[in-house]
Design a protein around this motif. Structure first.
Motif, short mmCIF file in Angstrom:
data_model
loop_
_atom_site.label_atom_id
_atom_site.label_comp_id
_atom_site.label_asym_id
_atom_site.label_seq_id
_atom_site.Cartn_x
_atom_site.Cartn_y
_atom_site.Cartn_z
N GLY A 1 -4.52 -5.70 10.97
CA GLY A 1 -5.57 -5.78 11.98
C GLY A 1 -5.49 -4.62 12.95
N ILE A 2 -6.65 -4.20 13.43
CA ILE A 2 -6.69 -3.03 14.30
C ILE A 2 -6.07 -3.31 15.67
N ASN A 3 -5.91 -4.58 16.02
CA ASN A 3 -5.32 -4.92 17.31
C ASN A 3 -3.85 -5.32 17.20
N SER A 4 -3.26 -5.14 16.02
CA SER A 4 -1.85 -5.47 15.86
C SER A 4 -0.99 -4.40 16.52
N GLN A 5 0.27 -4.74 16.75
CA GLN A 5 1.18 -3.80 17.39
C GLN A 5 1.51 -2.64 16.44
N PRO A 6 1.79 -1.45 16.99
CA PRO A 6 2.09 -0.29 16.14
C PRO A 6 3.31 -0.51 15.25
N TRP A 7 4.30 -1.29 15.74
CA TRP A 7 5.45 -1.61 14.90
C TRP A 7 6.06 -2.92 15.35
N ARG A 8 6.97 -3.41 14.52
CA ARG A 8 7.64 -4.67 14.81
C ARG A 8 9.12 -4.39 15.06
N TYR A 9 9.75 -5.30 15.79
CA TYR A 9 11.18 -5.18 16.06
C TYR A 9 11.95 -6.08 15.11
N HIS A 10 13.05 -5.53 14.59
CA HIS A 10 13.84 -6.25 13.60
C HIS A 10 14.59 -7.40 14.25
N PRO A 11 14.56 -8.61 13.67
CA PRO A 11 15.18 -9.77 14.32
C PRO A 11 16.70 -9.69 14.39
N GLU A 12 17.34 -8.93 13.48
CA GLU A 12 18.80 -8.86 13.46
C GLU A 12 19.33 -7.62 14.20
N LYS A 13 18.76 -6.46 13.89
CA LYS A 13 19.26 -5.23 14.52
C LYS A 13 18.70 -5.02 15.91
N TRP B 1 -3.99 0.39 21.11
CA TRP B 1 -5.00 1.22 20.47
C TRP B 1 -6.17 1.49 21.42
N HIS B 2 -6.43 0.56 22.31
CA HIS B 2 -7.49 0.75 23.30
C HIS B 2 -7.16 1.93 24.22
N ILE B 3 -5.88 2.05 24.56
CA ILE B 3 -5.45 3.17 25.41
C ILE B 3 -5.56 4.49 24.65
N LEU B 4 -5.11 4.48 23.39
CA LEU B 4 -5.15 5.71 22.59
C LEU B 4 -6.58 6.16 22.33
N LEU C 1 0.83 -1.19 0.00
CA LEU C 1 0.00 0.00 0.00
C LEU C 1 0.87 1.25 0.00
N SER C 2 0.39 2.29 -0.66
CA SER C 2 1.09 3.57 -0.60
C SER C 2 0.98 4.12 0.81
N PHE C 3 1.83 5.11 1.12
CA PHE C 3 1.76 5.70 2.45
C PHE C 3 0.42 6.40 2.67
N GLY C 4 -0.13 6.98 1.60
CA GLY C 4 -1.43 7.62 1.73
C GLY C 4 -2.52 6.64 2.12
N GLU C 5 -2.45 5.43 1.57
CA GLU C 5 -3.45 4.41 1.88
C GLU C 5 -3.25 3.80 3.26
N ARG C 6 -2.09 4.01 3.84
CA ARG C 6 -1.79 3.41 5.15
C ARG C 6 -2.38 4.21 6.32
N PHE C 7 -2.93 5.38 6.04
CA PHE C 7 -3.42 6.19 7.17
C PHE C 7 -4.53 5.47 7.92
N LYS C 8 -5.28 4.61 7.24
CA LYS C 8 -6.38 3.91 7.89
C LYS C 8 -5.89 2.95 8.97
N SER C 9 -4.64 2.47 8.83
CA SER C 9 -4.09 1.58 9.86
C SER C 9 -3.83 2.33 11.16
N PHE C 10 -3.59 3.64 11.07
CA PHE C 10 -3.30 4.44 12.25
C PHE C 10 -4.49 5.30 12.68
#
Length: 306
Positions: free
Chosen positions: A192-204, A144-147, A121-130
């Motif tokens: 999904g709306i209940n997914s984490q805001p970001w993921r942590y990189h397995p190597e870095k 997201w429940h807290i926010l 998805l383009s960044f413009g289309e990603r706004f719905k995830s946030f």
């Protein structure tokens, strides 16, 4: 014109299976400049690699703004107060200064020549995830429940509740345009709306961020670069291939056996023309030995005369 029934001729003249030549972009320039550090059309692998090792080289960051500081926050903690601050916060440079060991990932979107497979998805289309819709239900354990209770989502959902449809559409169009200008966003793989805001990189080890494809200093995606160090397979000459196909059909043998037969025949013909190298070597050696004995005989006769 009737189609030829000869399967061999059809196989030889068929164009099926031949790869199409890539049409080179008339603007493609491999030279590395300040404007295009990897050339105008780097490969997808080159883009991925530079984002992993030196991401600031390829991104086109325009803003260089300063953030205000809060007395209650750690030193250098960014406090965006306006839209320009927000744009600057989501840049590669600011993320490197703010987060520990961040990882930057490519954005498979926008450009021609992208690798096969689904596009992102383009960044413009990603706004719905946030900015999830009003009817979204969150788990109590979700951030997201807290926010939604005390954060920006509360204000957004209040706006969706109290404003007209026209005002809501205008706001959402503005959010889409705003997200499209961001240089980076958290790598939020799950939608999904209940997914984490970001993921942590397995190597870095740090959080992962996707770098907006529109921010790359390129004009397009080029083909994969060939590795010239790899040995190239030897190709059979075209005339030999055709001859082998015809021979295989006439003798009812496999193509490989036909090629082997042709090679053996060529070697035999070559030996007949050039002669047997072993016999020639033995003949040369015999002639040398004969000359040697003749010289010894002449020397012996000379010594007897003396």
């Amino acid at each position: 014109m009737e189609q030829d029934d000869d399967s061999v001729i059809q196989h030889v003249t068929s164009m099926n299976g031949k790869r199409k030549q890539r049409q080179k972009d008339i603007e493609e320039d491999p030279r590395r400049t300040e404007e295009y550090p990897l050339g105008t059309h780097p490969s997808w692998h080159e883009i991925t690699d530079i984002l992993n090792t030196n991401p600031t080289l390829i991104v086109n960051t325009h803003s260089n703004l300063q953030f205000s500081q809060s007395e209650n926050e750690p030193e250098n903690y960014p406090q965006p107060e306006n839209w320009e601050d927000i744009l600057n916060f989501w840049t590669v440079k600011q993320i490197q200064d703010t987060f520990h060991a961040p990882a930057f990932l490519p954005h498979k979107s926008h450009w021609k020549g992208l690798p096969d497979g689904p596009k992102q998805l383009s960044f413009g289309e990603r706004f719905k995830s946030f900015f999830p819709p009003l009817e979204a239900e969150f788990l109590t354990s979700s951030v997201w429940h807290i926010l939604k209770g005390i954060g920006y989502l509360k204000d957004y959902h209040t706006f969706l509740t109290n404003k007209s449809e026209h005002d809501i559409l205008c706001l959402q169009d503005g959010l889409k345009a705003a997200f499209d200008l961001l240089e980076c966003l958290p790598d939020k793989k799950k939608t999904g709306i209940n997914s984490q805001p970001w993921r942590y990189h397995p190597e870095k080890g740090g959080p992962s961020f996707i770098v907006n494809a529109k921010a790359y200093k390129i004009r397009g995606i080029g083909p994969p670069k060939k590795n010239t160090n790899l040995p190239r397979p030897r190709a059979i000459a075209t005339h030999t291939r055709i001859e082998a196909l015809l021979l295989a059909d006439n003798l009812n043998i496999s193509f490989d056996d036909a090629v082997k037969h042709i090679k053996e025949q060529l070697e035999e013909d070559s030996e007949e023309v050039n002669g047997d190298p072993i016999q020639e070597q033995e003949q040369d050696q015999s002639e040398e030995e004969s000359d040697y004995f003749n010289i010894e005989s002449e020397d012996s006769e000379d010594s007897e005369d003396l």
